[in-house]
Design a protein around this motif. Structure first.
Motif, PDB file in Angstrom:
ATOM      1  N   GLY A  83      84.641   3.522 -68.688  1.00 39.89           N
ATOM      2  CA  GLY A  83      85.616   2.882 -69.174  1.00 39.89           C
ATOM      3  C   GLY A  83      86.191   3.517 -70.651  1.00 39.89           C
ATOM      4  N   ARG A  84      85.675   4.723 -71.006  1.00 38.65           N
ATOM      5  CA  ARG A  84      86.232   5.254 -72.339  1.00 38.65           C
ATOM      6  C   ARG A  84      87.316   5.892 -72.117  1.00 38.65           C
ATOM      7  NH1 ARG A  84      84.598  10.183 -75.765  1.00 38.65           N
ATOM      8  NH2 ARG A  84      84.100  11.041 -73.747  1.00 38.65           N
ATOM      9  N   MET A  85      88.510   5.666 -73.055  1.00 35.12           N
ATOM     10  CA  MET A  85      89.831   6.452 -72.982  1.00 35.12           C
ATOM     11  C   MET A  85      89.437   7.809 -73.310  1.00 35.12           C
ATOM     12  SD  MET A  85      93.404   5.296 -73.818  1.00 35.12           S
ATOM     13  CE  MET A  85      93.626   6.070 -75.568  1.00 35.12           C
ATOM     14  N   VAL A  86      89.838   8.939 -72.609  1.00 35.21           N
ATOM     15  CA  VAL A  86      89.682  10.337 -73.035  1.00 35.21           C
ATOM     16  C   VAL A  86      90.983  10.928 -73.127  1.00 35.21           C
ATOM     17  CG1 VAL A  86      87.412  10.596 -72.154  1.00 35.21           C
ATOM     18  CG2 VAL A  86      89.120  11.080 -70.645  1.00 35.21           C
ATOM     19  N   GLY A  87      91.880  10.354 -72.823  1.00 34.47           N
ATOM     20  CA  GLY A  87      93.480  10.974 -72.830  1.00 34.47           C
ATOM     21  C   GLY A  87      94.481   9.864 -72.799  1.00 34.47           C
ATOM     22  N   PHE A  88      95.752  10.393 -73.521  1.00 31.48           N
ATOM     23  CA  PHE A  88      96.815   9.409 -73.650  1.00 31.48           C
ATOM     24  C   PHE A  88      98.147  10.210 -73.622  1.00 31.48           C
ATOM     25  CE2 PHE A  88      99.600   7.703 -76.910  1.00 31.48           C
ATOM     26  CZ  PHE A  88      99.753   6.413 -76.425  1.00 31.48           C
ATOM     27  N   ALA A  89      99.269   9.375 -73.326  1.00 34.48           N
ATOM     28  CA  ALA A  89     100.596   9.898 -73.408  1.00 34.48           C
ATOM     29  C   ALA A  89     101.339   8.736 -73.480  1.00 34.48           C
ATOM     30  CB  ALA A  89     100.970  10.806 -72.101  1.00 34.48           C
ATOM     31  N   ARG A  90     102.756   8.882 -74.365  1.00 35.88           N
ATOM     32  CA  ARG A  90     103.460   7.920 -74.244  1.00 35.88           C
ATOM     33  C   ARG A  90     104.971   8.644 -74.194  1.00 35.88           C
ATOM     34  NH1 ARG A  90     106.271   7.067 -79.313  1.00 35.88           N
ATOM     35  NH2 ARG A  90     105.672   8.693 -80.876  1.00 35.88           N
ATOM     36  N   ALA A  91     105.842   7.314 -73.852  1.00 32.79           N
ATOM     37  CA  ALA A  91     107.261   8.105 -73.742  1.00 32.79           C
ATOM     38  C   ALA A  91     108.182   6.980 -74.302  1.00 32.79           C
ATOM     39  CB  ALA A  91     107.469   8.126 -72.074  1.00 32.79           C
ATOM     40  N   LEU A  92     109.397   7.735 -74.676  1.00 36.67           N
ATOM     41  CA  LEU A  92     110.396   6.718 -75.137  1.00 36.67           C
ATOM     42  C   LEU A  92     111.566   7.210 -74.003  1.00 36.67           C
ATOM     43  CD1 LEU A  92     110.223   8.708 -78.524  1.00 36.67           C
ATOM     44  CD2 LEU A  92     109.496   6.318 -78.026  1.00 36.67           C
ATOM     45  N   SER A  93     112.157   6.245 -73.775  1.00 32.17           N
ATOM     46  CA  SER A  93     113.322   6.408 -72.747  1.00 32.17           C
ATOM     47  C   SER A  93     114.440   5.094 -72.772  1.00 32.17           C
ATOM     48  CB  SER A  93     112.928   6.385 -71.389  1.00 32.17           C
ATOM     49  OG  SER A  93     113.832   6.313 -70.233  1.00 32.17           O
ATOM     50  N   ASP A  94     115.777   5.428 -72.260  1.00 32.60           N
ATOM     51  CA  ASP A  94     116.581   4.714 -71.942  1.00 32.60           C
ATOM     52  C   ASP A  94     116.250   3.686 -70.785  1.00 32.60           C
ATOM     53  OD1 ASP A  94     117.465   6.207 -70.202  1.00 32.60           O
ATOM     54  OD2 ASP A  94     119.530   6.645 -70.958  1.00 32.60           O
ATOM     55  N   GLY A  95     115.475   4.291 -69.927  1.00 33.12           N
ATOM     56  CA  GLY A  95     115.028   3.568 -68.685  1.00 33.12           C
ATOM     57  C   GLY A  95     115.940   3.734 -67.774  1.00 33.12           C
ATOM     58  N   LEU A  96     116.864   4.592 -67.989  1.00 37.82           N
ATOM     59  CA  LEU A  96     117.767   5.098 -66.653  1.00 37.82           C
ATOM     60  C   LEU A  96     118.095   6.409 -66.423  1.00 37.82           C
ATOM     61  CD1 LEU A  96     120.936   2.561 -68.137  1.00 37.82           C
ATOM     62  CD2 LEU A  96     119.363   2.305 -66.067  1.00 37.82           C
ATOM     63  N   ALA A  97     118.030   7.298 -67.429  1.00 36.15           N
ATOM     64  CA  ALA A  97     118.233   8.481 -67.118  1.00 36.15           C
ATOM     65  C   ALA A  97     117.548   9.412 -67.933  1.00 36.15           C
ATOM     66  CB  ALA A  97     119.760   8.842 -67.346  1.00 36.15           C
ATOM     67  N   LEU A  98     116.911   9.178 -69.128  1.00 33.55           N
ATOM     68  CA  LEU A  98     116.336  10.362 -70.250  1.00 33.55           C
ATOM     69  C   LEU A  98     115.302   9.590 -70.712  1.00 33.55           C
ATOM     70  CD1 LEU A  98     117.504  12.513 -71.877  1.00 33.55           C
ATOM     71  CD2 LEU A  98     118.470  11.009 -73.516  1.00 33.55           C
ATOM     72  N   ALA A  99     114.228  10.626 -71.014  1.00 36.19           N
ATOM     73  CA  ALA A  99     113.016  10.131 -71.448  1.00 36.19           C
ATOM     74  C   ALA A  99     112.266  11.367 -72.562  1.00 36.19           C
ATOM     75  CB  ALA A  99     111.925  10.071 -70.538  1.00 36.19           C
ATOM     76  N   TYR A 100     111.557  11.012 -73.082  1.00 34.64           N
ATOM     77  CA  TYR A 100     111.090  11.893 -74.305  1.00 34.64           C
ATOM     78  C   TYR A 100     109.404  11.711 -74.278  1.00 34.64           C
ATOM     79  CZ  TYR A 100     109.776  14.650 -78.389  1.00 34.64           C
ATOM     80  OH  TYR A 100     109.245  15.599 -79.207  1.00 34.64           O
ATOM     81  N   LEU A 101     108.581  12.792 -73.816  1.00 32.28           N
ATOM     82  CA  LEU A 101     107.475  12.637 -73.764  1.00 32.28           C
ATOM     83  C   LEU A 101     106.777  12.897 -75.106  1.00 32.28           C
ATOM     84  CD1 LEU A 101     104.613  12.617 -72.010  1.00 32.28           C
ATOM     85  CD2 LEU A 101     104.943  14.925 -71.363  1.00 32.28           C
TER      86      LEU A 101
END
Length: 142
Positions: free
Chosen positions: A60-78
């Motif tokens: 169950g140990r976490m070995v990787g991660f990613a997060r994103a920012l978005s307007d939820g409609l058309a644009l996102a940042y990784l």
């Protein structure tokens, strides 16, 4: 969403994210994240549009991660995508990117990111230098 990859699981459940592990990596190993305080990292993870973790199935140990920012409609940042050193070389980074941008709710979005050293990884997912319509205001330094 839960994706199975060999002996690893990819999951976008925010409650499953090991915030201590995220802090440990970003504060010591990430060239892009060492300037942040624990409070800043906590706020960024909490405020993310989406987070994805990579977990060893047996422990169950976490070995990787990613997060994103978005307007939820058309644009996102990784942002803040990483795989621990000991888990690299098995395609886990590709699975994190795929889970975040191709298999999630932002599959049709325009995605952006910054990287100093992982151009080859992101190119496989269609990332390329910006066209002449893209401008950026860089962070001001004190």
């Amino acid at each position: 969403m839960l994706i199975v990859h060999d002996e690893f699981d990819v999951d976008d459940d925010p409650a499953r994210i090991d915030r201590d592990a995220v802090w440990a990596y970003l504060s010591t190993d990430a060239y892009w994240g060492r300037w942040r305080s624990r409070a800043v990292v906590e706020q960024q993870v909490s405020g993310a549009w989406r987070v994805v973790g990579m977990y060893e199935r047996q422990t169950g140990r976490m070995v990787g991660f990613a997060r994103a920012l978005s307007d939820g409609l058309a644009l996102a940042y990784l942002a803040d995508l990483y795989v621990l050193e000991e888990a690299r070389g098995r395609g886990l980074g590709k699975e994190l990117v795929r889970a975040m941008i191709d298999l999630g709710p932002g599959a049709a979005f325009r995605w952006m990111l910054h990287t100093k050293d992982a151009h080859g990884l992101y190119k496989q997912f269609g990332f390329e230098p910006p066209d002449d319509t893209y401008l950026e205001r860089r962070a001001k330094t004190a």
